[in-house]
Write an enzyme that holds these catalytic residues in place. Structure first.
Site, PDB file in Angstrom:
ATOM      1  N   CYS A  44       3.727 -12.818   5.340  1.00 44.29           N
ATOM      2  CA  CYS A  44       5.077 -12.244   5.290  1.00 44.29           C
ATOM      3  C   CYS A  44       5.601 -11.967   6.697  1.00 44.29           C
ATOM      4  O   CYS A  44       5.178 -11.011   7.347  1.00 44.29           O
ATOM      5  CB  CYS A  44       5.063 -10.967   4.463  1.00 44.29           C
ATOM      6  SG  CYS A  44       6.680 -10.168   4.369  1.00 44.29           S
ATOM      7  N   CYS A  70       7.651  -8.692   6.965  1.00 43.97           N
ATOM      8  CA  CYS A  70       6.829  -7.476   6.985  1.00 43.97           C
ATOM      9  C   CYS A  70       6.116  -7.315   8.324  1.00 43.97           C
ATOM     10  O   CYS A  70       6.062  -6.225   8.879  1.00 43.97           O
ATOM     11  CB  CYS A  70       5.763  -7.520   5.891  1.00 43.97           C
ATOM     12  SG  CYS A  70       6.284  -8.271   4.352  1.00 43.97           S
ATOM     13  N   ASP A  71       5.560  -8.387   8.848  1.00 43.61           N
ATOM     14  CA  ASP A  71       4.630  -8.262   9.981  1.00 43.61           C
ATOM     15  C   ASP A  71       5.124  -8.865  11.292  1.00 43.61           C
ATOM     16  O   ASP A  71       4.488  -8.666  12.335  1.00 43.61           O
ATOM     17  CB  ASP A  71       3.286  -8.943   9.613  1.00 43.61           C
ATOM     18  CG  ASP A  71       2.653  -8.291   8.391  1.00 43.61           C
ATOM     19  OD1 ASP A  71       2.861  -7.080   8.213  1.00 43.61           O
ATOM     20  OD2 ASP A  71       1.973  -8.993   7.627  1.00 43.61           O
TER      21      ASP A  71
END
Ligand code: FAD
Ligand code: NAP
Length: 310
Positions: free
Chosen positions: A134, A137-138
């Site tokens: 992701c 997200c990261d």
């Protein structure tokens, strides 16, 4: 007893709920193990949903969908379903992870798909410590750093473009020299100075230490070897169909599946079992788009309404 149980709260499940409740079904519950919205909420941007001309994140796009359904009476339970089965009297049983069993007259299964692991050595060991699926997200953890991206589909290329805005360099590793992604996206990637293509290449190993990933070892088809010192690798190598809730105690599926595990449906999202519908990414021949999943959900919701009323 429920009129309709919807399993999965992505675009398909939410739209099924909207159409079923707005059409008059009273007891409709959507079982979603996480926050509603589905896999698109992990996407950094979506620009092909009709009518929404501005580019926005998947999370932003899905924000109002649950509220809209609940306005018409759909209820949401944050629960994971472990099995769906059908009794001889025609009633479905929805078994939750905590063993609770809920009865329902009809079911729409919309459990979608989840990111596939590549199987590369070190991937599991460093998952969450430098290996990610992701970018939204990261990605920020790698601000101004170099990262690797594995895969040649739409997800890999779109997320490589997203990461190229944050990271100092993105090394896109793909096992062929032709991409599965749409030509428009391929063009954008090729024109992005921050993305370096490593084609005809496979990752042999993701290595690191206790603090996380330190690099990836790559083999090229021409025999060349590359040792890429990067603190992160994003793996986008396709999706697995989430069909496990259809598996019965004896190991057979509740309804017919194809060889890849996709649920076989007709044009009205009927499965081979009466009263059981499937919509979105887990069905056969799904176009794997938000608009298509929503369209499936609408069809399944309307059909479930008809089934229960009959
Ligand atoms: P999903 O969105 O997968 O939703 C399924 C839901 O079911 C999930 O929320 C999951 O938590 C839940 N669930 C699963 N199992 C259970 C269980 N046992 N119990 C309870 N809940 C369960 N499409 C586009 O149109 N445009 C794009 O730009 C685009 N970009 C994308 C970018 C990325 C990174 C990804 C991964 C996908 C992208 N897609 C895009 C594809 C799109 O997201 C999917 O086609 C769409 O989300 C499918 O919807 P769905 O409702 O079928 O399933
Ligand atoms: P995908 O289209 O199946 O692509 C997976 C990629 O990973 C392929 O390039 C494949 O290589 C490669 N791959 C598979 N296994 C591998 C392994 N073990 N090691 C290395 N590489 C491996 O998956 P996706 O990109 O996640 O897309 C899934 C679906 O969602 C698609 O239908 C896609 O169109 C859709 N989607 C659409 C959008 C959009 O419309 N904007 C955005 C994202 C996703 P090969 O090419 O050699 O097989």
């Amino acid at each position: 007893m429920l009129d309709l149980a919807i399993i999965g709260g992505g675009p398909a499940g939410l739209t099924a709920g909207l159409y079923a409740t707005r059409g008059g079904l009273k007891d409709v519950v959507m079982f979603e193990k996480g926050m509603p919205g589905g896999q698109i909420t992990s996407s950094s941007e979506i620009e092909n949903y009709p009518g929404i001309s501005e580019v926005m994140s998947g999370l932003d796009m899905m924000q109002n969908w649950p509220d809209q359904c609940m306005r018409f009476g759909m209820k949401h339970r944050m629960d994971e379903v472990s099995r769906v089965s059908k009794r001889e009297d025609g009633i479905f049983e929805i078994k939750l992870l905590n063993d609770e069993i809920i009865e329902s007259k009809s079911v729409v299964v919309c459990t979608g798909s989840t990111p596939r692991r590549s199987g590369v050595k070190g991937e599991d060991k460093f998952f969450g410590r430098g290996v990610s699926t992701c970018a939204t997200c990261d990605g920020f953890f790698y601000k101004d750093k170099e990262v690797a991206v594995l895969g040649g589909g739409d997800t890999a290329l779109e997320e490589a473009l997203y990461l190229a805005n944050i990271c100092s360099k993105v090394h896109l590793i793909h096992r062929r020299d032709a991409f599965r992604a749409s030509p428009v996206t391929v063009e954008k990637v090729k024109n992005n100075a921050n993305i370096e293509l490593i084609l005809n290449a496979t990752v042999d190993e993701i290595y690191g230490d206790n603090s996380g990933v330190m690099g990836v070892k790559i083999s090229q088809k021409d025999g060349g070897k590359i040792d890429l010192a990067v603190p992160g690798i994003f793996v986008f190598v396709g999706m697995n169909v989430n069909n496990s809730i259809l598996m019965q105690e004896d190991g057979t599926p509740l309804c017919e599946l194809n060889e890849n595990g996709n649920v076989i449906v007709d044009l009205e999202m009927h499965t081979s079992v009466k009263g059981l519908f499937a919509a979105g990414d887990l069905r056969i021949k799904a176009s794997k788009q938000v608009v298509c999943a929503a369209g499936d959900g609408a069809t399944a919701g309307i059909q479930a309404l008809e089934y229960v009323n009959d």
